[in-house]
Design an enzyme around this catalytic site. Structure first.
Site, mmCIF file in Angstrom:
data_model
loop_
_atom_site.group_PDB
_atom_site.id
_atom_site.type_symbol
_atom_site.label_atom_id
_atom_site.label_comp_id
_atom_site.label_asym_id
_atom_site.label_seq_id
_atom_site.Cartn_x
_atom_site.Cartn_y
_atom_site.Cartn_z
ATOM 1 N N PHE A 131 0.847 -1.181 0.000
ATOM 2 C CA PHE A 131 0.000 0.000 0.000
ATOM 3 C C PHE A 131 0.890 1.242 0.000
ATOM 4 O O PHE A 131 1.858 1.339 0.755
ATOM 5 C CB PHE A 131 -0.903 0.007 1.235
ATOM 6 N N ASP A 203 1.785 -4.795 8.206
ATOM 7 C CA ASP A 203 0.619 -3.923 8.148
ATOM 8 C C ASP A 203 -0.610 -4.828 8.018
ATOM 9 O O ASP A 203 -0.765 -5.523 7.009
ATOM 10 C CB ASP A 203 0.731 -2.973 6.954
ATOM 11 N N TYR A 228 -10.525 1.494 10.951
ATOM 12 C CA TYR A 228 -11.782 1.906 10.311
ATOM 13 C C TYR A 228 -12.269 0.964 9.216
ATOM 14 O O TYR A 228 -13.254 1.258 8.555
ATOM 15 C CB TYR A 228 -11.694 3.341 9.787
ATOM 16 N N LYS A 229 -11.555 -0.121 9.028
ATOM 17 C CA LYS A 229 -12.007 -1.083 8.020
ATOM 18 C C LYS A 229 -12.836 -2.163 8.721
ATOM 19 O O LYS A 229 -13.964 -1.915 9.137
ATOM 20 C CB LYS A 229 -10.803 -1.638 7.278
ATOM 21 N N ARG A 377 -13.079 -3.455 -7.194
ATOM 22 C CA ARG A 377 -12.752 -4.102 -5.909
ATOM 23 C C ARG A 377 -14.008 -4.191 -5.052
ATOM 24 O O ARG A 377 -14.700 -3.199 -4.841
ATOM 25 C CB ARG A 377 -11.679 -3.263 -5.203
#
Lengths: 402, 402
Positions: A131, A203, A228-229, A377
């Protein structure tokens, strides 16, 4: 959830929902009417409990009790308490994780801490597919120290093993790749890094809360991840940071703030790091956001990470099978691993008109997202998504393609 | 507010409140019954507007619109929008400030950015009385770079000027001292640092929102400050960071996250800093906390920073005068500057039994705080405090002392 054959008709999907051990969990979230939300991997939905909790934290704790809430309502313990709540989801023990800052800031702390343990090695290794923020953090840290001390080396995923030479201080990887959802073998990559004498920083942003992670069992050194995911902490929720217990007292965060001091309220001139993971705290903790994150994590804990993973695999498998059956001949190519064990909780397909397709789906109430240049996605969050949602989403995709 | 003679009887204080141009502002806050809150310098109270705003952000924006809120409700612009709202309070122009992270994290960014502009100088100068987190941040940063590159030098306030030698890269100061409320002459200290060829980084935590700060007029280089004190952003609110416009494109934040990238959603491998202050952003912005901070800042803006300062001076002057008159002979010693221009919005007194006194006051509904070893600290926030509150607080202190 038992292993079932794939639905042939919509009623089969409804039957799967009826038999879903997690079906009641959906009711714990506030979800908009008429929307199939396939973007919980970007922003998890709002837990109902969060509404009441924040009302309490805002109106009662902040509004009424004001500064006294730091002790009266345990604000001061919140970062460690939320860290301890996250710990079992990532294979950590109590006292090995803490909620703080953003994923980016935490990765920065960990890169400094881990590189500090290998002062004679000058390569910070990562993969090109990582990422971007992880790469930017690494680049910024290396630039600060100067290239004589540290160099960021990026290699394709397939060449990580061979790049793990004697010059590698730290291997920085994301467990589940943000575009394709491909999942690293965390234990194997950790072992490979250790065999090369390097430390590994994981991560976990795209796996924490959706798949069990065994940091402890794999001996991983350090990790950070997103609140927050799949942890449902709300937009821009605090992140978490993990350091293996036996390393904690050997390392320092480069960003030394008062909340990481052994005695913050002694107001000493000199920094004395708190024992344990607390030294990775820094500034004053964001109470509203931490309270929201605590509610989100509680739902994951309540559901059980193994049950969530079982459902996640069933959802992604169904999605792949339905798309490949119903949308065959429309130039879609699966970008995610077909093998469940190598897949996170998302499925991505390539298509030359991916952007337009995602826009049309959103207009039709199916929220997924687009990643340049050609990726659609779809996050299939096991905590609130139904099998019939997967069914209906594919029907709509098919209609748009047709 | 006109200059008035000091109240002699309680009715005089009530008369001052009746004539207070900011009297209506108190109604904008939710304040607990029966409490005189003299700790707004630690945690500002809850603005009523924040309750409704957060209900909207949580239930509607997060709950209903989910990921779409990043564009639909302008979440992505919130850090810069709040920064622009703070800007006039600190003498900054639009595009010179941004809300992000914590004060500690922001100070870290600024120390790296400013030291980077003076690569041939190796001293990071600060004062012994500085807020500990500022010192810890400086120590951590210097330790990371190594003492050949950077050394933290602490001197007493009175010796800062003489310590500004040709080896000083950066002068790090807090505008208003956290114990005594003593205010630096920001323009003079900035000029002194510049005369020595150093940059200056200001911590505005105890002044932003309570007193006008003229960063622009004084030519100050960089600053950070706190969102949860006089800006009323809530416990652990995001902080802000300021970089003078002509410096922005010459410096980099060491913590390079995707939100500071020129094109975050291009997901490029290499960091390209955004133009302007946005490069000091890092991870995903905390939306709930930023929305709360925006409401808190709006109240300060609405009141006007000059009116707030006028009232602040009147409140602190009254407090000092009343304590010295009513509590004479009780071994209290003023620790704050008597001269208004050198005083922030707090007043501190020393007393051998300071801790017990503060506890007794709290039990009696007057919330101030204690700072070791012997300091009673009273924040007199002009946005919600009444003159009669000051009167009554001193009456209670006198009763306890008696």
């Amino acid at each position: 959830m038992r292993r079932v054959s794939l639905p042939r008709i919509r009623d089969d999907a409804l039957a799967l929902d009826a038999g879903d051990e997690l079906s009641a969990l959906r009711g714990e979230f506030l979800l908009p009417e008429g929307v199939i939300y396939l973007d919980g991997n970007s922003l998890g939905p709002l837990p109902r409990a969060t509404i009441a909790r924040l009302e309490q934290v805002i109106g009662r704790e902040w509004g009424e009790d004001l500064i006294r809430s730091w002790s009266r309502h345990g604000w001061i313990d919140l970062p460690l308490r939320v860290g301890d709540a996250i710990a079992p989801l990532i294979g950590a023990q109590p006292g090995e994780a803490v909620a703080a800052d953003s994923t980016s800031v935490n990765l920065y702390k960990l890169l400094a801490a881990s590189a500090g343990l290998r002062p004679d090695r000058r390569v910070l290794l990562s993969e090109e597919e990582n990422f971007p923020t992880d790469l930017y953090v690494a680049q910024g840290f290396a630039a600060l120290l100067g290239e004589e001390r540290l160099e960021v080396r990026l290699v394709p995923r397939a060449r990580i093993a061979e790049a793990l030479g004697a010059d590698v201080a730290v291997l920085l990887l994301t467990h589940v790749e943000f575009r394709t959802g491909e999942m690293h073998d965390l234990a194997a990559m950790t072992a490979a890094a250790h065999d090369a004498g390097a430390l590994v920083v994981w991560d976990l942003s795209h796996s924490a809360g959706a798949a069990p992670v065994d940091l402890g069992g794999s001996g991983a050194d350090m990790a950070a991840g997103c609140g927050y995911k799949y942890l449902n902490g709300g937009p821009g929720a605090p992140a978490f940071v993990y350091v293996r217990r036996d390393l904690q007292d050997q390392v320092l965060s480069p960003i030394q703030g008062w909340m990481g001091h052994d005695d913050p309220f002694a107001f000493e001139h000199d920094y004395r790091p708190a024992p344990g993971i607390a030294r990775f705290l820094c500034g004053t903790p964001p109470i509203l956001s931490l309270a929201a994150l605590e509610c989100g994590v509680a739902l994951v804990t309540q559901a059980g990470i193994l049950a969530l993973r079982r459902k996640s695999l069933a959802l992604t498998e169904l999605f792949i099978a339905r798309v490949e059956r119903e949308c065959a001949g429309f130039d879609l190519a699966l970008a995610s691993p077909r093998e469940g064990a190598r897949r996170g909780s998302q499925v991505s397909f390539r298509h030359p008109q991916a952007y337009a397709l995602v826009q049309a789906l959103i207009a039709d109430g199916v929220i997924g997202d687009f990643r340049a240049p050609d990726l659609m996605r779809f996050g299939l969050s096991p905590s609130f998504l139904r099998f019939v949602d997967v069914w209906d989403a594919v029907e709509r995709l098919k209609a748009i393609l047709s």
